[in-house]
Design an enzyme around this catalytic site. Structure first.
Site, mmCIF file in Angstrom:
data_model
loop_
_atom_site.group_PDB
_atom_site.id
_atom_site.type_symbol
_atom_site.label_atom_id
_atom_site.label_comp_id
_atom_site.label_asym_id
_atom_site.label_seq_id
_atom_site.Cartn_x
_atom_site.Cartn_y
_atom_site.Cartn_z
ATOM 1 N N GLU A 245 40.232 39.244 45.532
ATOM 2 C CA GLU A 245 39.798 40.413 46.316
ATOM 3 C C GLU A 245 40.942 41.244 46.882
ATOM 4 O OE1 GLU A 245 36.245 40.049 48.795
ATOM 5 O OE2 GLU A 245 36.083 37.968 48.142
ATOM 6 N N HIS A 261 41.239 14.435 35.132
ATOM 7 C CA HIS A 261 40.248 13.902 34.200
ATOM 8 C C HIS A 261 39.766 14.956 33.205
ATOM 9 C CE1 HIS A 261 40.232 10.168 36.483
ATOM 10 N NE2 HIS A 261 40.450 10.962 37.509
ATOM 11 N N LYS A 355 26.472 45.848 45.071
ATOM 12 C CA LYS A 355 25.488 45.736 46.155
ATOM 13 C C LYS A 355 24.633 47.008 46.223
ATOM 14 C CE LYS A 355 27.851 42.327 49.046
ATOM 15 N NZ LYS A 355 28.506 41.975 50.310
HETATM 16 O O1 PA5 Z 1 34.712 39.246 50.723
HETATM 17 C C1 PA5 Z 1 33.670 39.874 50.560
HETATM 18 O O2 PA5 Z 1 33.549 41.081 50.866
HETATM 19 C C2 PA5 Z 1 32.485 39.187 49.958
HETATM 20 O O3 PA5 Z 1 32.807 37.947 49.426
HETATM 21 C C3 PA5 Z 1 31.378 39.062 51.035
HETATM 22 O O4 PA5 Z 1 31.755 38.147 52.029
HETATM 23 C C4 PA5 Z 1 30.068 38.625 50.366
HETATM 24 O O5 PA5 Z 1 29.667 39.605 49.444
HETATM 25 C C5 PA5 Z 1 28.958 38.399 51.361
HETATM 26 O O6 PA5 Z 1 28.840 39.445 52.266
HETATM 27 P P1 PA5 Z 1 28.695 39.093 53.812
HETATM 28 O O7 PA5 Z 1 29.935 38.315 54.149
HETATM 29 O O8 PA5 Z 1 28.637 40.399 54.521
HETATM 30 O O9 PA5 Z 1 27.442 38.305 53.924
#
Ligand code: PA5
Length: 361
Positions: A245, A261, A355
């Site tokens: 990310e 393993h 999303k």
């Molecule tokens: O890092 C991110 O933006 C995602 O992994 C979010 O955490 C994930 O999509 C879930 O969203 P939220 O944390 O708002 O529930």
């Protein structure tokens, strides 16, 4: 240049980091210890209707996705030597069959709008589980209020993955209020250890003496493969997801001793091994046979095959502090890698687009 990419900045040219890291995600990670202390203080005062003791708890589930699930993974690893009941992290639309009245379900969504998490919340309600929520707002906050359920309210305006120091304390506090753990010492040590790592690896510390910058430098141009061991399993997962990310690179995570393993078998035979840069997260308090296995793995599989090997030793007496030490170093390394590659670490455009598309139907 694709959107969000810029010319990379040298890791000692910190006065110019803002050219790439436009929202100063690095500053957020450098403040991990302060945020963790603030999050811990807030958690101990929050959700007063969720009192110590109460209903018997036979199992714990953290229901959340991505950045809101990793807190559960870390806590499950760090306290597995103490927890008297099983604890699982579920990232799906529904809960497993063992979830019932005696199960404590900690529903965690930073935004409060994640559809899988909302679906698990409704499932937990249907099953009559004991529920507590962790969120900064959205539909989850509304539904918790509507159902009269306790909620740890988080500050808004942070990327979910950067909100880890706020998301983790409510998970710990929930387990403490259910009388499953006594976390004071571990939390205090974790705050101290996080502060030390952030200080030693801050932006003004030069590359030659800055472990997080050295890790980023070693990983640039390759695909990171991060190995955890024992209680550092979730730390390796956190490294992988932060590399996905922040610098937006494909990465892998694996762990010892399980990787002995299967994964060990491929390094010498797959001609692509040189494309991968290995990070070994080492636990000085881990099982001695695991340490031996790691040494043998370097000798038999990694050396001469992987594109590089870099080791990171966790620090701390408590398992939680050791997990947090590895997490903070990885968080910093992932942002430094983004800066070096010229990728703004904050936006997660594809996640947001997905999303938005899902919200249409
Ligand atoms: O890092 C991110 O933006 C995602 O992994 C979010 O955490 C994930 O999509 C879930 O969203 P939220 O944390 O708002 O529930």
């Amino acid at each position: 240049m694709p959107p969000g990419t810029h010319e990379g900045v040298g890791l000692d040219d910190w006065a110019h980091f803002g050219r790439v890291d436009k929202s100063d995600l690095l500053g957020r990670v450098e403040a991990f210890a302060q945020d963790l202390a603030a999050g811990w203080n807030a958690a101990r005062k929050a959700a007063p209707s969720f009192r110590k003791g109460g209903r018997f708890v036979s199992s714990v589930i953290v229901a959340g996705m991505g950045g809101s699930a990793i807190s559960g993974e870390i806590v499950a690893d760090a306290f597995r030597g103490h927890l008297p009941v099983p604890m699982a992290v579920v990232q799906d639309y529904g809960l497993p069959a063992f979830a019932r009245r005696e199960t404590l379900v900690i529903v965690s969504s930073y935004s409060g709008g994640t559809e899988e998490t909302l679906s698990m919340f409704e499932d937990a309600l249907r099953r009559g589980c004991r529920i507590v929520g962790i969120t900064s707002g959205g539909e989850l906050k509304r539904r918790l209020k509507e159902e009269g359920l306790p909620c740890f309210a988080l500050p808004g305006g942070v990327q979910p993955r950067a909100a880890l120091p706020f998301l983790l304390p409510p998970v710990v506090e929930s387990l403490a209020r259910a009388e499953l753990i006594t976390p004071k010492e571990a939390m205090e040590e974790s705050i101290a250890v996080a502060g030390k790592i952030a200080g030693a690896c801050a932006r003004a510390r030069p590359l030659r003496s800055n472990k997080a910058k050295r890790v980023a430098d070693a990983l640039a141009g390759g695909t990171p493969v991060v190995f955890g061991e024992g209680v550092l399993r979730a730390a390796a997962l956190r490294w992988r997801t932060q590399f996905n990310e922040n610098p937006k690179v494909i990465a892998r995570d694996d762990m010892f001793p399980a990787s002995n393993h299967n994964d060990i078998n491929a390094w010498g035979l797959d001609g692509r091994a040189g494309e991968f840069r290995v990070v070994l997260l080492r636990d000085p308090k881990g099982h001695p046979r695991t340490a031996r296995r790691t040494e043998l793995t370097k000798k038999l599989a990694l050396r001469g095959n992987a594109g590089g090997i870099i080791e990171v030793e966790a620090t701390g007496e408590t398992a939680l502090a050791r997990c947090i030490s590895a997490v903070v170093l990885g968080d910093l390394a992932s942002v430094y890698l983004a800066i070096k590659l010229g990728v703004d670490p904050t936006p997660v455009e594809v996640i947001s687009r997905l999303k938005a598309e899902l919200a249409k139907s």
